[in-house]
Design a protein around this motif. Structure first.
Motif, short mmCIF file in Angstrom:
data_model
loop_
_atom_site.label_atom_id
_atom_site.label_comp_id
_atom_site.label_asym_id
_atom_site.label_seq_id
_atom_site.Cartn_x
_atom_site.Cartn_y
_atom_site.Cartn_z
N GLY A 125 28.90 33.91 42.10
CA GLY A 125 30.18 34.13 41.43
C GLY A 125 30.22 35.41 40.62
N GLY A 126 29.07 35.89 40.17
CA GLY A 126 29.04 37.09 39.35
C GLY A 126 29.60 38.31 40.04
N TRP A 127 29.47 38.39 41.36
CA TRP A 127 30.02 39.52 42.10
C TRP A 127 31.52 39.64 41.92
CZ3 TRP A 127 27.21 43.28 44.18
CH2 TRP A 127 25.89 43.02 44.55
N TYR A 128 32.18 38.53 41.63
CA TYR A 128 33.64 38.51 41.54
C TYR A 128 34.12 38.31 40.10
CZ TYR A 128 32.17 37.56 46.26
OH TYR A 128 31.52 37.63 47.46
N LEU A 129 33.38 37.52 39.35
CA LEU A 129 33.81 37.23 37.98
C LEU A 129 33.58 38.41 37.03
CD1 LEU A 129 32.48 33.56 37.61
CD2 LEU A 129 34.83 34.31 38.03
N ILE A 130 32.45 39.08 37.17
CA ILE A 130 32.15 40.17 36.24
C ILE A 130 33.12 41.34 36.39
CG2 ILE A 130 30.42 41.89 35.60
CD1 ILE A 130 28.27 39.80 36.18
N PRO A 131 33.37 41.86 37.62
CA PRO A 131 34.37 42.92 37.73
C PRO A 131 35.76 42.49 37.26
CG PRO A 131 33.05 42.81 39.72
CD PRO A 131 32.71 41.60 38.91
N ALA A 132 36.14 41.24 37.57
CA ALA A 132 37.45 40.76 37.14
C ALA A 132 37.53 40.70 35.62
CB ALA A 132 37.73 39.38 37.74
N ALA A 133 36.48 40.20 34.98
CA ALA A 133 36.47 40.12 33.51
C ALA A 133 36.51 41.51 32.89
CB ALA A 133 35.24 39.36 33.04
N LEU A 134 35.75 42.46 33.45
CA LEU A 134 35.76 43.82 32.93
C LEU A 134 37.13 44.47 33.08
CD1 LEU A 134 32.30 45.16 34.18
CD2 LEU A 134 32.93 44.48 31.85
N CYS A 135 37.79 44.20 34.19
CA CYS A 135 39.14 44.72 34.41
C CYS A 135 40.12 44.18 33.36
CB CYS A 135 39.61 44.38 35.82
SG CYS A 135 41.23 45.05 36.26
N LEU A 136 40.00 42.90 33.05
CA LEU A 136 40.88 42.29 32.05
C LEU A 136 40.58 42.83 30.66
CD1 LEU A 136 41.01 38.59 33.28
CD2 LEU A 136 42.77 40.34 33.49
N VAL A 140 48.29 49.60 37.00
CA VAL A 140 47.39 48.84 36.13
C VAL A 140 47.83 47.38 36.05
CG1 VAL A 140 46.49 48.64 33.77
CG2 VAL A 140 46.82 50.90 34.79
N TYR A 141 49.13 47.16 36.02
CA TYR A 141 49.66 45.79 35.97
C TYR A 141 49.22 44.99 37.20
CZ TYR A 141 53.21 42.07 36.09
OH TYR A 141 53.85 40.87 36.15
N ASN A 142 49.35 45.58 38.38
CA ASN A 142 48.97 44.86 39.60
C ASN A 142 47.48 44.55 39.63
OD1 ASN A 142 51.53 44.67 40.73
ND2 ASN A 142 51.37 46.62 41.80
N TRP A 143 46.65 45.50 39.21
CA TRP A 143 45.22 45.25 39.20
C TRP A 143 44.84 44.20 38.15
CZ3 TRP A 143 41.09 45.96 42.11
CH2 TRP A 143 41.18 46.85 43.17
N THR A 144 45.57 44.19 37.05
CA THR A 144 45.31 43.18 36.02
C THR A 144 45.65 41.78 36.52
OG1 THR A 144 45.80 44.82 34.30
CG2 THR A 144 45.81 42.49 33.65
N CYS A 145 46.79 41.66 37.18
CA CYS A 145 47.17 40.36 37.75
C CYS A 145 46.18 39.92 38.82
CB CYS A 145 48.58 40.44 38.33
SG CYS A 145 49.89 40.61 37.12
N PHE A 146 45.73 40.85 39.64
CA PHE A 146 44.75 40.53 40.68
C PHE A 146 43.44 40.05 40.06
CE2 PHE A 146 41.20 42.16 43.34
CZ PHE A 146 41.34 41.29 44.40
N ALA A 147 42.98 40.73 39.01
CA ALA A 147 41.75 40.33 38.34
C ALA A 147 41.89 38.94 37.74
CB ALA A 147 41.39 41.34 37.26
N PHE A 148 43.05 38.65 37.18
CA PHE A 148 43.28 37.34 36.58
C PHE A 148 43.30 36.26 37.65
CE2 PHE A 148 46.26 34.54 33.90
CZ PHE A 148 45.19 33.96 33.26
#
Length: 284
Positions: free
Chosen positions: A85-96, A115-123
């Motif tokens: 899960g770290g491969w996906y959770l860590i980049p998403a958390a850093l993006c947020l 930035v808005y679209n990438w933030t929503c995607f990370a969330f």
């Protein structure tokens, strides 16, 4: 020049409170109308498939542990790590975190949309992968099925509920759950390429069998669990208007304004016209 720590803290807190107000307001004004997905039918089919795999393949997988050639095991051991899960959770958390520290009002409309679209995607990724990860850990330690590494000692169905021992954390597979969630996210965003996403994620999930960490039924159960969490997350996002619009079918439909790439000049005017009255207030 970087802002001072107090200013950065106020900006972060302000962005967080703004996001919380947006989500709360949208939940309040948008009725809870979700597509009528036959969840019970899908759950029954998922359990039936896991049971069929259990009776037909699990014992054979336990007996074949150690039969695979070292080169093949090394190959699958490399790819199995992509189920972490770290491969996906860590980049998403850093993006947020980066989005939370961003001064949204200083951005141009084009940059803000990007930035808005990438933030929503990370969330979306954080919710789908993170929530399914929490659920699978509760299940696997609550059920306590022995892993195939200990097939000789415990057999194919040895349960040790709440043993809190990694040896008895086989069902469902956590890596397969992560890949199921990733497949669900890709299915929602790129429905026309679902077969490519399914092939890639299913292959990674299946490596858990070849490295001796899980039985086939563990991976089937985990993959279905992750997929269900991703679809449910997408439905909630559609209700809130993040990434998806209200679906007319049985799955959320991606908005035309959602693009992870940089908006080109031809699309910029159209996107700005649609988002100018929305992004000024609704930013994460």
């Amino acid at each position: 020049m970087l802002p001072s720590p107090p200013k950065l803290y106020r900006r972060s807190l302000g962005n967080f409170l703004d996001t919380f107000r947006i989500v709360r307001r949208r939940f309040a004004v948008r009725a809870a109308r979700y597509p009528e997905i036959p969840w019970l039918v899908w759950v029954f089919a998922w359990l039936l498939l896991a049971a069929a795999v259990f009776f037909s393949l699990d014992s054979a997988a336990g007996r074949m542990r150690g039969v695979w050639t070292p080169g093949f095991v090394h190959f699958t051991d490399f790819f199995t790590d992509f189920g972490l899960g770290g491969w996906y959770l860590i980049p998403a958390a850093l993006c947020l975190v980066a989005a939370n520290l961003t001064d949204w009002r200083s951005l141009s409309m084009r940059t803000r949309l990007f930035v808005y679209n990438w933030t929503c995607f990370a969330f979306l990724v954080l919710c789908a992968v993170g929530l399914s990860g929490l659920a699978v850990n509760l299940l696997k330690y609550g059920i306590g099925r022995a892993r195939p590494l200990y097939f000789t000692d415990f057999g194919v169905l040895s349960l040790h509920p709440f043993a809190m021992d990694a040896r008895f954390a086989g069902f469902p597979s956590g890596h397969a759950t992560t890949m199921g969630a990733v497949f669900g996210v890709l299915l929602l965003l790129f429905p026309r390429r679902w077969y490519i996403a399914l092939a890639a994620t299913a292959c990674i999930a299946s490596t858990r069998v070849f490295v001796g960490a899980h039985y086939p039924s563990d991976t089937v159960a985990g993959f279905g669990l992750g997929l269900a969490f991703a679809i449910a997350t997408g439905l909630v996002f559609a209700r809130l208007g993040f990434i998806f619009r209200r679906p007319s079918s049985q799955r959320p439909e991606r908005k035309r304004t959602f693009r992870l790439g940089w908006p080109n000049a031809a699309r910029r005017r159209e996107l700005m016209a649609k988002q100018s009255g929305r992004l000024s207030a609704d930013h994460p």
